[in-house]
Design a protein around this motif. Sequence first.
Motif, PDB file in Angstrom:
ATOM      1  N   ALA A  67       0.814  -1.216   0.000  1.00  0.00           N
ATOM      2  CA  ALA A  67       0.000   0.000   0.000  1.00  0.00           C
ATOM      3  C   ALA A  67       0.845   1.262   0.000  1.00  0.00           C
ATOM      4  O   ALA A  67       0.309   2.356  -0.104  1.00  0.00           O
ATOM      5  N   ASN A  68       2.162   1.086   0.159  1.00  0.00           N
ATOM      6  CA  ASN A  68       3.035   2.233   0.359  1.00  0.00           C
ATOM      7  C   ASN A  68       2.520   3.054   1.550  1.00  0.00           C
ATOM      8  O   ASN A  68       2.391   4.276   1.478  1.00  0.00           O
ATOM      9  N   TRP A  69       2.168   2.350   2.606  1.00  0.00           N
ATOM     10  CA  TRP A  69       1.606   2.945   3.812  1.00  0.00           C
ATOM     11  C   TRP A  69       2.370   2.352   4.997  1.00  0.00           C
ATOM     12  O   TRP A  69       2.429   1.133   5.134  1.00  0.00           O
ATOM     13  N   PRO A  70       2.953   3.185   5.868  1.00  0.00           N
ATOM     14  CA  PRO A  70       3.921   2.689   6.852  1.00  0.00           C
ATOM     15  C   PRO A  70       3.331   2.011   8.087  1.00  0.00           C
ATOM     16  O   PRO A  70       4.070   1.399   8.852  1.00  0.00           O
ATOM     17  N   THR A  71       2.032   2.123   8.293  1.00  0.00           N
ATOM     18  CA  THR A  71       1.485   1.643   9.565  1.00  0.00           C
ATOM     19  C   THR A  71       0.408   0.575   9.390  1.00  0.00           C
ATOM     20  O   THR A  71      -0.183   0.425   8.325  1.00  0.00           O
ATOM     21  N   ILE A  72       0.173  -0.131  10.483  1.00  0.00           N
ATOM     22  CA  ILE A  72      -0.889  -1.128  10.602  1.00  0.00           C
ATOM     23  C   ILE A  72      -1.839  -0.553  11.656  1.00  0.00           C
ATOM     24  O   ILE A  72      -1.352   0.018  12.627  1.00  0.00           O
ATOM     25  N   PRO A  73      -3.127  -0.660  11.559  1.00  0.00           N
ATOM     26  CA  PRO A  73      -3.903  -1.467  10.608  1.00  0.00           C
ATOM     27  C   PRO A  73      -4.074  -0.791   9.242  1.00  0.00           C
ATOM     28  O   PRO A  73      -3.872   0.414   9.115  1.00  0.00           O
ATOM     29  N   GLN A  74      -4.489  -1.622   8.285  1.00  0.00           N
ATOM     30  CA  GLN A  74      -4.831  -1.147   6.950  1.00  0.00           C
ATOM     31  C   GLN A  74      -6.142  -1.805   6.541  1.00  0.00           C
ATOM     32  O   GLN A  74      -6.284  -3.012   6.638  1.00  0.00           O
ATOM     33  N   LEU A  75      -7.070  -0.968   6.074  1.00  0.00           N
ATOM     34  CA  LEU A  75      -8.382  -1.468   5.648  1.00  0.00           C
ATOM     35  C   LEU A  75      -8.506  -1.410   4.137  1.00  0.00           C
ATOM     36  O   LEU A  75      -8.188  -0.388   3.526  1.00  0.00           O
ATOM     37  N   TYR A  76      -8.981  -2.518   3.566  1.00  0.00           N
ATOM     38  CA  TYR A  76      -9.241  -2.614   2.134  1.00  0.00           C
ATOM     39  C   TYR A  76     -10.712  -2.926   1.932  1.00  0.00           C
ATOM     40  O   TYR A  76     -11.266  -3.792   2.612  1.00  0.00           O
ATOM     41  N   VAL A  77     -11.337  -2.215   1.007  1.00  0.00           N
ATOM     42  CA  VAL A  77     -12.739  -2.460   0.672  1.00  0.00           C
ATOM     43  C   VAL A  77     -12.821  -2.679  -0.834  1.00  0.00           C
ATOM     44  O   VAL A  77     -12.413  -1.818  -1.617  1.00  0.00           O
ATOM     45  N   LYS A  78     -13.310  -3.851  -1.219  1.00  0.00           N
ATOM     46  CA  LYS A  78     -13.441  -4.222  -2.632  1.00  0.00           C
ATOM     47  C   LYS A  78     -12.140  -3.987  -3.394  1.00  0.00           C
ATOM     48  O   LYS A  78     -12.120  -3.408  -4.476  1.00  0.00           O
ATOM     49  N   GLY A  79     -11.035  -4.419  -2.785  1.00  0.00           N
ATOM     50  CA  GLY A  79      -9.744  -4.350  -3.448  1.00  0.00           C
ATOM     51  C   GLY A  79      -9.046  -3.007  -3.362  1.00  0.00           C
ATOM     52  O   GLY A  79      -7.943  -2.848  -3.864  1.00  0.00           O
ATOM     53  N   GLU A  80      -9.670  -2.029  -2.730  1.00  0.00           N
ATOM     54  CA  GLU A  80      -9.109  -0.681  -2.683  1.00  0.00           C
ATOM     55  C   GLU A  80      -8.635  -0.350  -1.274  1.00  0.00           C
ATOM     56  O   GLU A  80      -9.359  -0.563  -0.301  1.00  0.00           O
ATOM     57  N   PHE A  81      -7.426   0.190  -1.169  1.00  0.00           N
ATOM     58  CA  PHE A  81      -6.899   0.616   0.121  1.00  0.00           C
ATOM     59  C   PHE A  81      -7.670   1.851   0.587  1.00  0.00           C
ATOM     60  O   PHE A  81      -7.788   2.825  -0.142  1.00  0.00           O
ATOM     61  N   VAL A  82      -8.240   1.774   1.786  1.00  0.00           N
ATOM     62  CA  VAL A  82      -9.028   2.893   2.314  1.00  0.00           C
ATOM     63  C   VAL A  82      -8.178   3.736   3.255  1.00  0.00           C
ATOM     64  O   VAL A  82      -8.169   4.960   3.169  1.00  0.00           O
ATOM     65  N   GLY A  83      -7.460   3.094   4.180  1.00  0.00           N
ATOM     66  CA  GLY A  83      -6.615   3.860   5.075  1.00  0.00           C
ATOM     67  C   GLY A  83      -6.331   3.120   6.357  1.00  0.00           C
ATOM     68  O   GLY A  83      -6.682   1.952   6.521  1.00  0.00           O
ATOM     69  N   GLY A  84      -5.697   3.848   7.265  1.00  0.00           N
ATOM     70  CA  GLY A  84      -5.366   3.324   8.574  1.00  0.00           C
ATOM     71  C   GLY A  84      -6.337   3.832   9.622  1.00  0.00           C
ATOM     72  O   GLY A  84      -7.404   4.356   9.296  1.00  0.00           O
ATOM     73  N   CYS A  85      -5.955   3.720  10.865  1.00  0.00           N
ATOM     74  CA  CYS A  85      -6.847   4.015  11.984  1.00  0.00           C
ATOM     75  C   CYS A  85      -7.419   5.438  11.937  1.00  0.00           C
ATOM     76  O   CYS A  85      -8.627   5.631  12.044  1.00  0.00           O
ATOM     77  N   ASP A  86      -6.557   6.445  11.791  1.00  0.00           N
ATOM     78  CA  ASP A  86      -7.034   7.835  11.816  1.00  0.00           C
ATOM     79  C   ASP A  86      -8.027   8.112  10.699  1.00  0.00           C
ATOM     80  O   ASP A  86      -9.074   8.733  10.919  1.00  0.00           O
ATOM     81  N   ILE A  87      -7.704   7.645   9.502  1.00  0.00           N
ATOM     82  CA  ILE A  87      -8.580   7.873   8.349  1.00  0.00           C
ATOM     83  C   ILE A  87      -9.915   7.163   8.546  1.00  0.00           C
ATOM     84  O   ILE A  87     -10.975   7.747   8.308  1.00  0.00           O
ATOM     85  N   HIS A 126     -11.327   6.256  11.335  1.00  0.00           N
ATOM     86  CA  HIS A 126     -12.051   6.922  12.426  1.00  0.00           C
ATOM     87  C   HIS A 126     -12.719   8.203  11.925  1.00  0.00           C
ATOM     88  O   HIS A 126     -13.897   8.448  12.203  1.00  0.00           O
ATOM     89  N   GLU A 127     -11.989   9.020  11.166  1.00  0.00           N
ATOM     90  CA  GLU A 127     -12.556  10.261  10.616  1.00  0.00           C
ATOM     91  C   GLU A 127     -13.694   9.963   9.650  1.00  0.00           C
ATOM     92  O   GLU A 127     -14.734  10.640   9.684  1.00  0.00           O
ATOM     93  N   MET A 128     -13.510   8.969   8.798  1.00  0.00           N
ATOM     94  CA  MET A 128     -14.562   8.606   7.837  1.00  0.00           C
ATOM     95  C   MET A 128     -15.809   8.126   8.569  1.00  0.00           C
ATOM     96  O   MET A 128     -16.932   8.453   8.171  1.00  0.00           O
ATOM     97  N   PHE A 129     -15.614   7.335   9.621  1.00  0.00           N
ATOM     98  CA  PHE A 129     -16.739   6.833  10.413  1.00  0.00           C
ATOM     99  C   PHE A 129     -17.494   8.001  11.046  1.00  0.00           C
ATOM    100  O   PHE A 129     -18.723   8.091  10.936  1.00  0.00           O
ATOM    101  N   GLN A 130     -16.765   8.914  11.659  1.00  0.00           N
ATOM    102  CA  GLN A 130     -17.387  10.061  12.332  1.00  0.00           C
ATOM    103  C   GLN A 130     -18.172  10.920  11.340  1.00  0.00           C
ATOM    104  O   GLN A 130     -19.226  11.457  11.674  1.00  0.00           O
TER     105      GLN A 130
END
Length: 117
Positions: free
Chosen positions: A69-89, A91-95
């Motif tokens: 993902a070229n993303w330095p941290t875990i966790p990483q969420l994928y939805v339908k094959g697409e990288f969505v983000g880590g914890c902060d992203i 959390h913000e999307m949920f809110q």
Amino acid sequence: MSNQQDVQDWIRKTIAQNDVVLFMKGTGQMPQCGFSAQVAQILGHLGVGYKDINVLDDMGIREGIKAFANWPTIPQLYVKGEFVGGCDIIHEMFQAGELSQLFDEKGVSYDKSKMMA
């Protein structure tokens, strides 16, 4: 897993075969870090079924997913094959209600009664 290419292929296949994949430390039932626990809790709250991959079980996957993902941290969420983000992203999307919008757009079922107003 033997080499980096095998790891990347396995990650690609896992993401392709599951609508929602969470690469995390620990499991959905037993998270091993606070950030992984937060994302698992959000997905659980929304009633989203997901495949949890414990990166602590395999250092190749732990490092491989960061490169994938070229993303330095875990966790990483994928939805339908697409990288969505880590914890902060997540959390913000949920809110903001954007996470449930994403699930709607991608055709991922979840418990709509749990949506934030």
